[in-house]
Scaffold this motif. Structure first.
Motif, PDB file in Angstrom:
ATOM      1  N   ARG A  14       0.861  -1.189   0.000  1.00 40.97           N
ATOM      2  CA  ARG A  14       0.000   0.000   0.000  1.00 40.97           C
ATOM      3  C   ARG A  14       0.907   1.252   0.000  1.00 40.97           C
ATOM      4  N   TYR A  15       1.367   1.599  -1.219  1.00 41.67           N
ATOM      5  CA  TYR A  15       2.386   2.640  -1.324  1.00 41.67           C
ATOM      6  C   TYR A  15       1.894   4.004  -0.860  1.00 41.67           C
ATOM      7  N   GLN A  46       2.091  18.480  -5.705  1.00 39.65           N
ATOM      8  CA  GLN A  46       2.744  17.452  -6.517  1.00 39.65           C
ATOM      9  C   GLN A  46       4.206  17.262  -6.120  1.00 39.65           C
ATOM     10  N   LEU A  47       4.897  18.351  -5.836  1.00 44.54           N
ATOM     11  CA  LEU A  47       6.291  18.252  -5.413  1.00 44.54           C
ATOM     12  C   LEU A  47       6.408  17.468  -4.104  1.00 44.54           C
ATOM     13  N   LYS A  48       5.429  17.693  -3.200  1.00 43.53           N
ATOM     14  CA  LYS A  48       5.431  16.951  -1.934  1.00 43.53           C
ATOM     15  C   LYS A  48       5.064  15.489  -2.153  1.00 43.53           C
ATOM     16  N   ASN A  49       4.139  15.243  -3.095  1.00 39.27           N
ATOM     17  CA  ASN A  49       3.755  13.860  -3.387  1.00 39.27           C
ATOM     18  C   ASN A  49       4.917  13.059  -3.960  1.00 39.27           C
ATOM     19  N   GLU A  62       3.956   6.026   1.856  1.00 35.99           N
ATOM     20  CA  GLU A  62       4.532   7.326   1.502  1.00 35.99           C
ATOM     21  C   GLU A  62       4.034   8.418   2.449  1.00 35.99           C
ATOM     22  N   GLU A  63       2.738   8.421   2.751  1.00 38.59           N
ATOM     23  CA  GLU A  63       2.186   9.411   3.658  1.00 38.59           C
ATOM     24  C   GLU A  63       2.825   9.306   5.041  1.00 38.59           C
ATOM     25  N   LYS A  64       3.033   8.060   5.491  1.00 35.96           N
ATOM     26  CA  LYS A  64       3.645   7.837   6.801  1.00 35.96           C
ATOM     27  C   LYS A  64       5.022   8.493   6.872  1.00 35.96           C
ATOM     28  N   TRP A 112       9.154  12.659   8.174  1.00 29.49           N
ATOM     29  CA  TRP A 112      10.230  13.577   7.779  1.00 29.49           C
ATOM     30  C   TRP A 112       9.907  15.006   8.228  1.00 29.49           C
ATOM     31  N   GLU A 113       8.629  15.376   8.019  1.00 24.49           N
ATOM     32  CA  GLU A 113       8.221  16.731   8.376  1.00 24.49           C
ATOM     33  C   GLU A 113       8.264  16.920   9.889  1.00 24.49           C
ATOM     34  N   GLU A 114       7.802  15.922  10.618  1.00 24.13           N
ATOM     35  CA  GLU A 114       7.789  15.990  12.078  1.00 24.13           C
ATOM     36  C   GLU A 114       9.202  16.146  12.642  1.00 24.13           C
TER      37      GLU A 114
END
Length: 550
Positions: free
Chosen positions: A6-7, A112-115, A11-13, A18-20
């Motif tokens: 479940r990509y 899109q850049l973040k995705n 990816e969201e995880k 990374w942001e955190e």
């Protein structure tokens, strides 16, 4: 059976993680070695990213991640080149306001850049169309104006009939507009310029200290086009009987005794004065047709050269000989002095021109100091012949002696010229940083007080480009009508906006200090982050963005 990958969830995880952790944030004044990785920021002139963006940004991101893992404090920022023709043309084509389409496109680009998972420091993100940014673009204009490096002048400039705006020489590619491929034409307008020619020598010398590909450096060196020569004045006998000084620039003053005609540019201001009454109509018609051609074609050695005799003559200042004056399409006013001394025996274009119009071809330089018959122009250095007391000298020695003679006689001087012209920053368009100037009937051009910056771009404007040579802002009376900062009497704002490159020429500096509201950037932060350690962008901007940034 294997569990499904479940990509999207994975990816969201990790993006959230990374942001955190703030893994991608650059730290000012860190004790780690710094690494500034700059990518060419995108025009938000489309509804989303295309594969070309990914081709640029993904390899750059690989480098950024590698450098972080190697222990570097990495500045890897992103922003948006939001002002200018690309974004405005997109808005016009789609029937929406440039502000609305730009903001919408930026939101899509960012998502899109973040995705994709690119590891930018998003805290440093900005768009050049934001008042907090273009306030400082206006400040830079005032900074240059106060130092005599921004000025207004009237001249013939390239005009794109489709974009309905002036274009800089650097924005003409094969005779067409760099954005829409429409053939350009010449139009006489009053424009604002940045005096970049003041820095021509530094721009050339600086190429030796830049770690850039040789191809890019060569493109800039050729565009700047430094040449050493001499400028001297022929005396033109005008239609009215008056004598006119006709300045001529030449790299080959050693061929001065071989001049058999002068050729003047179709746009030269002396053209009418030097044309006899019986020739005025056909000369004017010829000049109009010649000005429809782009400079690259007029200067090309491959194109056929044409001209018309004006009916008048000029006097060679060194031998007193009268030579006919022609208007020629291969002479461009913005190069040299706009007048060419025709030396057919030693210049390929002059040779073709002289053969076509039956003009004398006089050999004054030979390989061995002996006279010889020629079937084509002899363009190399050699030994002077048929050149009065200078005969027998080498070309190098003759140039030195002749430069001394013209300076002693007060008829000329040795000088350095450049092919590069001053940068036209005026654009007759809506979507750009306003030029912070007020035109006062009493005091002329007056800068907007610094504490009143930015001059805000009004939202409620019919932004459709005009054929008149005026910006759409000229029709917004609320924007135009103001008071002079000096005497408070009625005055009018400048309605041209600045070229988009005026904003993009300094964005790499703003990344170092993007939230500063007291100055464009803090000097200490610039000293820490600059210079850029790696720039990844396209060669198409070698003589535009990369030149203006320097």
């Amino acid at each position: 059976m294997e569990e499904e990958y479940r990509y999207t969830e994975i990816e969201e995880k990790w993006k959230s993680k990374w942001e955190e952790l703030g893994l991608n944030k650059a730290v000012d004044f860190s004790e780690k070695p710094k690494f500034y990785l700059l990518v060419m920021f995108p025009y938000p002139s489309g509804s989303g990213l295309h594969v070309g963006h990914c081709r640029n940004y993904i390899p750059a991101d690989v480098v950024a991640r590698f450098k972080r893992m190697k222990g570097f404090n990495v500045l890897h920022p992103i922003g948006y080149d939001a002002f200018g023709l690309p974004a405005e043309n997109y808005a016009i084509e789609n029937g929406v306001h440039p502000k609305m389409s730009t903001e919408r496109n930026i939101a899509t680009f960012g998502r899109q850049l973040k995705n994709i998972g690119l590891s930018y420091d998003w805290d440093r993100e900005f768009a050049t169309s934001e008042p907090s940014y273009y306030r400082w673009t206006e400040w830079f204009f005032e900074f240059l104006y106060k130092r005599g490096l921004a000025y207004e002048d009237k001249s013939f400039q390239w005009w794109c009939p489709h974009c309905k705006t002036v274009l800089a020489n650097e924005q003409i590619i094969d005779g067409k507009c760099w954005r829409c491929d429409t053939p350009v034409e010449k139009k006489e307008l009053k424009e604002w310029f940045f005096r970049i020619t003041t820095y021509a020598d530094k721009l050339v010398e600086g190429l030796d200290r830049i770690d850039w590909p040789d191809r890019i450096k060569s493109m800039q060196a050729n565009w700047i086009g430094k040449s050493e020569g001499a400028e001297l004045a022929f005396k033109g006998i005008g239609n009215d009987g008056n004598m006119y000084d006709i300045p001529v620039y030449t790299k080959r003053i050693d061929t001065i005794f071989g001049v058999t005609f002068l050729a003047i540019a179709p746009e030269h201001p002396l053209l009418s004065s030097l044309t006899t009454d019986e020739n005025k109509e056909k000369v004017a018609q010829y000049a109009e047709e010649a000005l429809r051609k782009v400079d690259i074609d007029r200067l090309s050695t491959e194109k056929e050269k044409t001209g018309i005799f004006l009916g008048t003559y000029a006097v060679n200042p060194l031998n007193g000989e009268r030579v006919p004056i022609f208007v020629g399409d291969y002479v461009v006013y913005s190069y040299g002095t706009g007048v060419v001394m025709g030396v057919p025996a030693h210049d390929e274009r002059d040779f073709v021109f002289a053969r076509k119009y039956g003009l004398p071809i006089r050999v004054v330089v030979s390989p061995d100091g002996k006279d010889f018959e020629i079937n084509e122009a002899y363009v190399d250095d050699g030994v002077l012949i048929n050149s009065a007391e200078f005969s027998g000298l080498s070309s190098t020695k003759a140039r030195k002696n002749l430069n001394k003679v013209i300076e002693e006689k007060g008829i000329g001087r040795s000088t350095v010229r450049y092919k590069m012209r001053d940068w036209i920053i005026s654009r007759q368009r809506y979507w750009g940083a306003p030029i912070p100037v007020i035109h006062c009937p009493q005091h002329g051009a007056v800068l907007v007080p610094e504490d009143e910056l930015p001059v805000l771009l009004p939202d409620e404007v019919d932004f459709t480009p005009r054929d008149t040579g005026e910006s759409p802002l000229a029709n917004d009376k609320e924007f135009v009508n103001t008071n002079c900062p000096i005497d408070s009497k009625p005055a009018s704002r400048e309605t041209d906006t600045q070229d988009g490159f005026a904003c993009s020429s300094w964005y790499y500096l703003r990344y170092a200090d993007p939230k500063n509201d007291k100055a464009p950037f803090d000097r200490k932060k610039i000293d820490y982050w600059l210079p850029v350690d790696l720039y990844i962008g396209g060669a198409e901007h070698a003589v535009m963005h990369l030149l203006y940034s320097r």
